[in-house]
Design a protein around this motif. Structure first.
Motif, PDB file in Angstrom:
ATOM      1  N   SER A 249      50.270  41.613  52.266  1.00  0.00           N
ATOM      2  CA  SER A 249      49.742  42.489  51.223  1.00  0.00           C
ATOM      3  C   SER A 249      48.989  41.645  50.197  1.00  0.00           C
ATOM      4  CB  SER A 249      50.881  43.244  50.553  1.00  0.00           C
ATOM      5  OG  SER A 249      51.724  42.342  49.904  1.00  0.00           O
ATOM      6  N   LEU A 250      48.171  42.302  49.424  1.00  0.00           N
ATOM      7  CA  LEU A 250      47.404  41.622  48.375  1.00  0.00           C
ATOM      8  C   LEU A 250      48.337  40.835  47.470  1.00  0.00           C
ATOM      9  CD1 LEU A 250      44.681  41.254  46.942  1.00  0.00           C
ATOM     10  CD2 LEU A 250      45.121  43.357  45.712  1.00  0.00           C
ATOM     11  N   GLU A 251      49.473  41.478  47.160  1.00  0.00           N
ATOM     12  CA  GLU A 251      50.444  40.840  46.272  1.00  0.00           C
ATOM     13  C   GLU A 251      50.928  39.516  46.852  1.00  0.00           C
ATOM     14  OE1 GLU A 251      52.227  42.699  43.557  1.00  0.00           O
ATOM     15  OE2 GLU A 251      53.272  40.874  43.024  1.00  0.00           O
ATOM     16  N   LEU A 255      50.392  35.730  45.539  1.00  0.00           N
ATOM     17  CA  LEU A 255      51.518  34.856  45.211  1.00  0.00           C
ATOM     18  C   LEU A 255      51.400  33.526  45.933  1.00  0.00           C
ATOM     19  CD1 LEU A 255      54.705  37.104  45.184  1.00  0.00           C
ATOM     20  CD2 LEU A 255      53.755  35.789  43.311  1.00  0.00           C
ATOM     21  N   PRO A 261      45.091  38.476  41.662  1.00  0.00           N
ATOM     22  CA  PRO A 261      44.697  39.415  42.716  1.00  0.00           C
ATOM     23  C   PRO A 261      43.199  39.695  42.729  1.00  0.00           C
ATOM     24  CG  PRO A 261      46.535  40.299  41.442  1.00  0.00           C
ATOM     25  CD  PRO A 261      46.161  38.999  40.813  1.00  0.00           C
ATOM     26  N   ALA A 262      42.580  39.709  41.562  1.00  0.00           N
ATOM     27  CA  ALA A 262      41.152  40.032  41.520  1.00  0.00           C
ATOM     28  C   ALA A 262      40.346  39.006  42.301  1.00  0.00           C
ATOM     29  CB  ALA A 262      40.676  40.087  40.074  1.00  0.00           C
ATOM     30  N   ALA A 265      40.858  39.407  45.966  1.00  0.00           N
ATOM     31  CA  ALA A 265      40.125  40.561  46.502  1.00  0.00           C
ATOM     32  C   ALA A 265      38.710  40.168  46.901  1.00  0.00           C
ATOM     33  CB  ALA A 265      40.102  41.683  45.474  1.00  0.00           C
ATOM     34  N   VAL A 266      38.074  39.334  46.077  1.00  0.00           N
ATOM     35  CA  VAL A 266      36.711  38.899  46.394  1.00  0.00           C
ATOM     36  C   VAL A 266      36.713  38.107  47.692  1.00  0.00           C
ATOM     37  CG1 VAL A 266      34.748  37.586  45.582  1.00  0.00           C
ATOM     38  CG2 VAL A 266      36.176  38.802  43.950  1.00  0.00           C
ATOM     39  N   LEU A 268      38.864  38.148  50.073  1.00  0.00           N
ATOM     40  CA  LEU A 268      39.201  39.011  51.209  1.00  0.00           C
ATOM     41  C   LEU A 268      37.986  39.813  51.663  1.00  0.00           C
ATOM     42  CD1 LEU A 268      42.726  40.290  50.152  1.00  0.00           C
ATOM     43  CD2 LEU A 268      42.182  38.841  52.104  1.00  0.00           C
ATOM     44  N   THR A 269      37.232  40.318  50.705  1.00  0.00           N
ATOM     45  CA  THR A 269      36.063  41.106  51.073  1.00  0.00           C
ATOM     46  C   THR A 269      35.074  40.240  51.848  1.00  0.00           C
ATOM     47  OG1 THR A 269      36.403  42.311  49.039  1.00  0.00           O
ATOM     48  CG2 THR A 269      34.323  42.670  50.171  1.00  0.00           C
ATOM     49  N   ARG A 270      34.910  38.995  51.383  1.00  0.00           N
ATOM     50  CA  ARG A 270      33.990  38.101  52.092  1.00  0.00           C
ATOM     51  C   ARG A 270      34.518  37.789  53.483  1.00  0.00           C
ATOM     52  NH1 ARG A 270      32.927  34.326  47.035  1.00  0.00           N
ATOM     53  NH2 ARG A 270      31.426  35.646  45.955  1.00  0.00           N
ATOM     54  N   GLY A 282      45.784  48.643  53.968  1.00  0.00           N
ATOM     55  CA  GLY A 282      46.151  47.811  52.839  1.00  0.00           C
ATOM     56  C   GLY A 282      46.815  46.501  53.231  1.00  0.00           C
TER      57      GLY A 282
ATOM     58  N   VAL B 196      50.102  43.009  41.393  1.00  0.00           N
ATOM     59  CA  VAL B 196      49.126  44.009  41.810  1.00  0.00           C
ATOM     60  C   VAL B 196      49.478  45.370  41.206  1.00  0.00           C
ATOM     61  CG1 VAL B 196      48.173  45.214  43.795  1.00  0.00           C
ATOM     62  CG2 VAL B 196      48.556  42.765  43.909  1.00  0.00           C
ATOM     63  N   TRP B 199      48.588  45.453  37.598  1.00  0.00           N
ATOM     64  CA  TRP B 199      47.129  45.471  37.473  1.00  0.00           C
ATOM     65  C   TRP B 199      46.617  46.889  37.698  1.00  0.00           C
ATOM     66  CZ3 TRP B 199      43.394  43.563  41.768  1.00  0.00           C
ATOM     67  CH2 TRP B 199      42.107  43.454  41.254  1.00  0.00           C
ATOM     68  N   LEU B 383      49.639  48.808  47.518  1.00  0.00           N
ATOM     69  CA  LEU B 383      50.938  48.506  48.108  1.00  0.00           C
ATOM     70  C   LEU B 383      51.806  47.855  47.048  1.00  0.00           C
ATOM     71  CD1 LEU B 383      50.046  46.840  51.514  1.00  0.00           C
ATOM     72  CD2 LEU B 383      50.780  49.179  51.121  1.00  0.00           C
ATOM     73  N   SER B 385      55.234  45.784  46.908  1.00  0.00           N
ATOM     74  CA  SER B 385      56.286  45.218  47.739  1.00  0.00           C
ATOM     75  C   SER B 385      57.426  44.778  46.856  1.00  0.00           C
ATOM     76  CB  SER B 385      55.752  44.059  48.564  1.00  0.00           C
ATOM     77  OG  SER B 385      54.675  43.453  47.912  1.00  0.00           O
ATOM     78  N   CYS B 485      34.563  44.320  44.712  1.00  0.00           N
ATOM     79  CA  CYS B 485      35.563  43.865  45.692  1.00  0.00           C
ATOM     80  C   CYS B 485      36.957  44.292  45.256  1.00  0.00           C
ATOM     81  CB  CYS B 485      35.524  42.345  45.823  1.00  0.00           C
ATOM     82  SG  CYS B 485      34.035  41.737  46.593  1.00  0.00           S
ATOM     83  N   ALA B 486      37.250  44.079  43.993  1.00  0.00           N
ATOM     84  CA  ALA B 486      38.578  44.431  43.496  1.00  0.00           C
ATOM     85  C   ALA B 486      38.796  45.936  43.570  1.00  0.00           C
ATOM     86  CB  ALA B 486      38.734  43.939  42.062  1.00  0.00           C
ATOM     87  N   GLU B 489      39.582  46.817  47.039  1.00  0.00           N
ATOM     88  CA  GLU B 489      40.920  46.360  47.416  1.00  0.00           C
ATOM     89  C   GLU B 489      41.990  47.240  46.774  1.00  0.00           C
ATOM     90  OE1 GLU B 489      43.538  44.588  49.489  1.00  0.00           O
ATOM     91  OE2 GLU B 489      41.393  44.347  49.760  1.00  0.00           O
ATOM     92  N   ALA B 492      42.766  50.380  48.958  1.00  0.00           N
ATOM     93  CA  ALA B 492      42.832  50.121  50.396  1.00  0.00           C
ATOM     94  C   ALA B 492      44.080  50.692  51.052  1.00  0.00           C
ATOM     95  CB  ALA B 492      42.758  48.622  50.634  1.00  0.00           C
ATOM     96  N   ALA B 493      45.149  50.784  50.299  1.00  0.00           N
ATOM     97  CA  ALA B 493      46.429  51.077  50.945  1.00  0.00           C
ATOM     98  C   ALA B 493      46.542  52.539  51.351  1.00  0.00           C
ATOM     99  CB  ALA B 493      47.562  50.717  50.000  1.00  0.00           C
ATOM    100  N   LEU B 494      47.231  52.751  52.443  1.00  0.00           N
ATOM    101  CA  LEU B 494      47.492  54.100  52.930  1.00  0.00           C
ATOM    102  C   LEU B 494      48.891  54.110  53.522  1.00  0.00           C
ATOM    103  CD1 LEU B 494      44.221  54.926  54.880  1.00  0.00           C
ATOM    104  CD2 LEU B 494      44.993  55.963  52.770  1.00  0.00           C
TER     105      LEU B 494
END
Lengths: 291, 501
Positions: A249-251, A255, A261-262, A265-266, A268-270, A282, B196, B199, B383, B385, B485-486, B489, B492-494
């Motif tokens: 997960s992003l979290e 970590l 996270p921001a 995210a960049v 990850l998109t790339r 997700g 996250v 945020w 998400l 966690s 991008c953020a 992101e 994104a979760a489902l």
């Protein structure tokens, strides 16, 4: 007979890889050159009761890793350990590192006398056992932790459900060293332990590139197929490594990389745009190179 | 001898003016109230009489008839007591006629002659079209919120009488503002880890974006959601009035003005009427209206009945809900921030992908509980966690509610300066004007659109969230790549319909 050196924890020559280990050997005996520890290192471990398949894979992995400039770390035991070193020594690409359980003057197993010598001359042979120490059974699990501590990644080629490899794997996990496993036939008892690792989420090794990528090296690619994906930048590589081999997960990626996270995210998109990773509901996972 | 005193009662969310006509004439001594009073209203006869005697005011031993006009509308509550008492005083000649000219009276009488507070004063006062309104002393500040009237507060009937006959002057209007009660709810600093989640919470608050939290049981979804009202800014006076009216209409204990955004968390067994509003006898606002200007938190969203959830779609889009019944059609305001929480699949999936033991069919069924259109209305889907062990044990506490609330307030001011209430409500044209994309940001979105990872409607939603992210990030005029991008992101979760490899 080559000279046997020894270093203690407070010695400036003591390998920096081990100095911060929580179970660092107080005194280390070695033959060969400590410079062998400077490049990337991958441990190839497995059972002594290996199958032909396992021996073949270990030899090939050892060879290809050495070609890629990676030092192969192993225990010089019969079976997988020996096969890996044999493969690595067959090319002059990179030093090899042997970690043994007995004293450095007590060659064990005797059958590997030649290998023992070759490793010491072309690379490094280390032991924490004092000179003259017999290969008592309890020394091997202790030896295994040093293997794990010296490696950037541990590859389990073949292992039985209850085998010595478990000690190395546990020690590797303890040290956050990535563990990879080679899939084997589900009917093979020699692969029961390694397959179990895969079941438990360990990354599989289907070719040397899998290992190279796990330690952050560029995949050897071109030999068989070219990875046309643009190589990830430094930030992206760190994120890719943090995704590991299981959906994250992003979290958790944030970590693991210690990045907000921001920023993750960049990256990850790339990575997604370049085909290195993808998200499912997700959860992020790495992608194999396109065929 | 007859006197007419204006007053008002509460019907639904609105106050309705009522003229209290008191007639004192010959006949057997008696006291009748007509004009569809309910029980509490009819009992006012006894309260008024006792209050008169306690206040040493003369009780007329004649036939008293009180009519509550318009007679065809039901009147409820005890708020007309004071108006009846004043009408009686005027009708018996105790008060000069001109003394109550242009005055309206609201309040309940105690047997000792004291004037007690009534609920829904805001809406009631708002319905009155007179120059001066007399209310119970505790309600003075509340009544003054309406702002169109001279408001006087009185503590007892005797006091009121003395003022009206000219022996005394109006007591000073308590000009104390409704004290801005400091936020005393749960603090965000108590949430460990959850970077996250925190945020997303901040972005949701800053831009008014609906938020869906997906995570295993015990991961802190509810804990996060409960801290959302704290980081939302205090309600503006008009918003506070609206929300207060709804709350008093819904029969909630309204204790002064609702100054902070309300937080409503209906249980997943809620019926559609309880959520949306309605009912047959008395039309009552539903949970979504009670959450007006605040937060509607739907925990275990997958467990709500599907038709109940789909009832949210229209209010989510329009900010109001139109409840039509045979007797009446009512429009309730319902502009709320929706926060949903659900598990990724029925078993809770605490182990993460691969660890779930639901069958694919079960997972699919669960994921389908929330229809696509509803899912699409969540700008933020993240998400959550279980927190990292290190964070739980002795990790540094996160930012406190006050710190985050400050950033949220700044961000909301930026949105207001653009003429939109919230970034989540920016229209397509406004997006082009206020959220232009940098070249890099455009490329990212283009790739997403080309690979069909994003729909046209999704594009606008991503751009709105990206605008909010940019606002939180120093408010550059153009939305940059990392904001987009953020934003991508963050939605994104489902819930997991299919297994992750």
């Amino acid at each position: 007979m080559m000279t046997i050196h020894s270093v203690t924890l407070d010695d400036p020559d003591y390998p920096s890889l081990l100095i911060n280990d929580h179970q660092a050997p107080a005194k280390l005996y070695y033959r060969g050159s400590l410079t062998a520890l400077e490049g990337p290192r991958v441990a190839i471990i497995g059972t002594r009761r290996c199958t032909h398949y396992g021996r073949q894979v270990a030899t090939q992995l050892g060879l290809e890793l050495a070609e890629a400039g990676v030092a192969v770390v192993s225990g010089l035991a019969l079976g997988i350990d020996g096969a890996a070193h044999t493969g690595a020594l067959s090319v002059g690409g990179a030093p090899v590192i042997g970690v043994v359980g007995s004293g450095l003057d007590v060659v064990y197993p005797l059958r590997h006398r030649g290998l023992w010598h070759d490793v010491a001359t072309q690379g490094l042979l280390v032991s924490e056992a004092p000179l003259g120490a017999a290969p008592e059974p309890w020394r091997f699990p202790a030896r295994n932790r040093i293997i794990a501590a010296l490696a950037d990644a541990v590859v389990v080629v073949e292992s039985h459900m209850a085998g010595g490899s478990n000690h190395t794997v546990a020690a590797a996990i303890d040290r956050s060293v990535p563990v990879l496993a080679v899939p084997g036939p589900i009917t093979s008892s020699a692969s029961a332990g390694s397959n179990r690792l895969l079941v438990e989420g360990c990354a599989p090794v289907t070719e040397v590139d899998d290992v190279l990528m796990a330690i952050g090296l560029e995949a050897r690619g071109p030999r068989r197929r070219r990875d046309r994906r643009p190589p990830p930048g430094p930030a992206e590589s760190a994120v890719l490594a943090a995704i590991g081999w299981s959906p994250s997960s992003l979290e958790s990626i944030s970590l693991r990389t210690g990045t907000p996270p921001a920023a993750v995210a960049v990256a990850l998109t790339r990575l997604e745009a370049d085909g290195w990773a993808r998200a499912v509901d997700g959860w992020w996972e790495r992608r194999a190179p396109p065929p | 001898m007859i006197a007419t005193v204006p007053s008002a009662t509460l019907l639904g969310v609105e106050g309705r003016p009522v003229d209290v006509e008191v007639h004192v004439g010959i006949g057997l001594p008696g006291f009748t109230i007509v004009g569809l009073p309910d029980a509490a209203c009819r009992e006012s006869r006894d309260r008024v009489r006792a209050a008169f005697l306690s206040s040493k005011l003369p009780w007329p031993n004649r036939k008293v008839t009180v009519n509550l006009a318009p007679s065809g509308v039901r009147k409820g509550g005890a708020g007309l007591d004071l108006a009846i008492a004043v009408g009686l005083l005027a009708a018996t000649g105790e008060l000069p006629d001109d003394s109550i000219q242009g005055h309206a009276f609201i309040g309940e009488l105690g047997l000792d002659g004291s004037v007690r507070r009534v609920s829904g004063v805001v809406a009631v006062v708002d319905a009155l079209d007179v120059a001066t309104v007399v209310v119970p002393r505790e309600c003075t500040a509340e009544a003054a919120l309406v702002g169109r009237h001279d408001v006087h507060g009185v503590g007892s009937l005797r006091e009121l009488y003395e003022v009206l006959v000219g022996f005394d002057v109006w007591p000073d209007v308590a000009t104390t503002e409704v004290s801005p009660a400091p936020y005393d709810g749960p603090d965000l600093a108590e949430v460990r880890g959850q970077h996250v989640g925190r945020w997303a919470l901040e972005v949701a608050a800053a831009g008014g974006h609906h938020l869906l939290l997906i995570g295993p049981p015990g991961s802190g979804k509810t804990m996060l959601a409960a801290r959302l009202p704290g980081i939302l800014p205090r309600l503006a006076p008009t918003q506070a009035l609206e929300t207060t009216r709804i709350h008093s209409a819904a029969g909630l204990a309204v204790d002064g003005l609702v100054a902070r955004p309300p937080f409503r968390a209906p249980h997943h067994g809620a019926s559609d009427v309880s959520l949306i509003g309605g009912g047959n006898a008395a039309m009552r606002p539903g949970e979504i209206s009670m959450a007006h200007n605040g937060v509607l938190f739907m925990d275990e969203m997958g467990e709500f009945a599907r038709h109940v959830l789909d009832g949210l779609r229209q209010p989510l889009e329009e900010g109001v809900v139109r409840v039509a019944r045979a007797k009446a059609t009512v429009v309730y305001p319902a502009r709320f921030l929706l926060v949903g929480a659900m598990n990724p699949c029925p078993c809770g999936d605490a182990a993460g992908p691969g660890g779930c033991y639901c069958s694919p069919a079960e997972r699919l069924r669960y994921a389908r509980r929330i229809s696509g259109p509803l899912l699409d209305r969540f700008d933020l889907r993240v998400l959550v966690s279980r927190p990292d062990v290190g964070d739980l044990l002795g990790g540094a506490p996160g930012e406190s509610t006050a710190v985050v609330a400050e950033r949220v307030a700044v961000c909301r001011q930026l949105a207001a300066a653009r003429g939109a209430v919230l970034n989540a409500h920016l229209t397509g044209a406004q997006l082009d004007e206020f959220a232009p994309l940098t070249h890099a940001a455009e490329r990212v979105l283009e790739h997403k659109l080309r690979t069909s990872a994003l729909s046209a409607r999704g594009l606008d939603r991503v751009r709105r969230v990206a605008r909010t992210l940019a606002d939180l990030d120093g408010a550059p005029p153009a939305v940059d790549e990392h904001h987009v991008c953020a934003a991508l992101e963050l939605r994104a979760a489902l819930p997991r319909a299919e297994a992750v490899a």
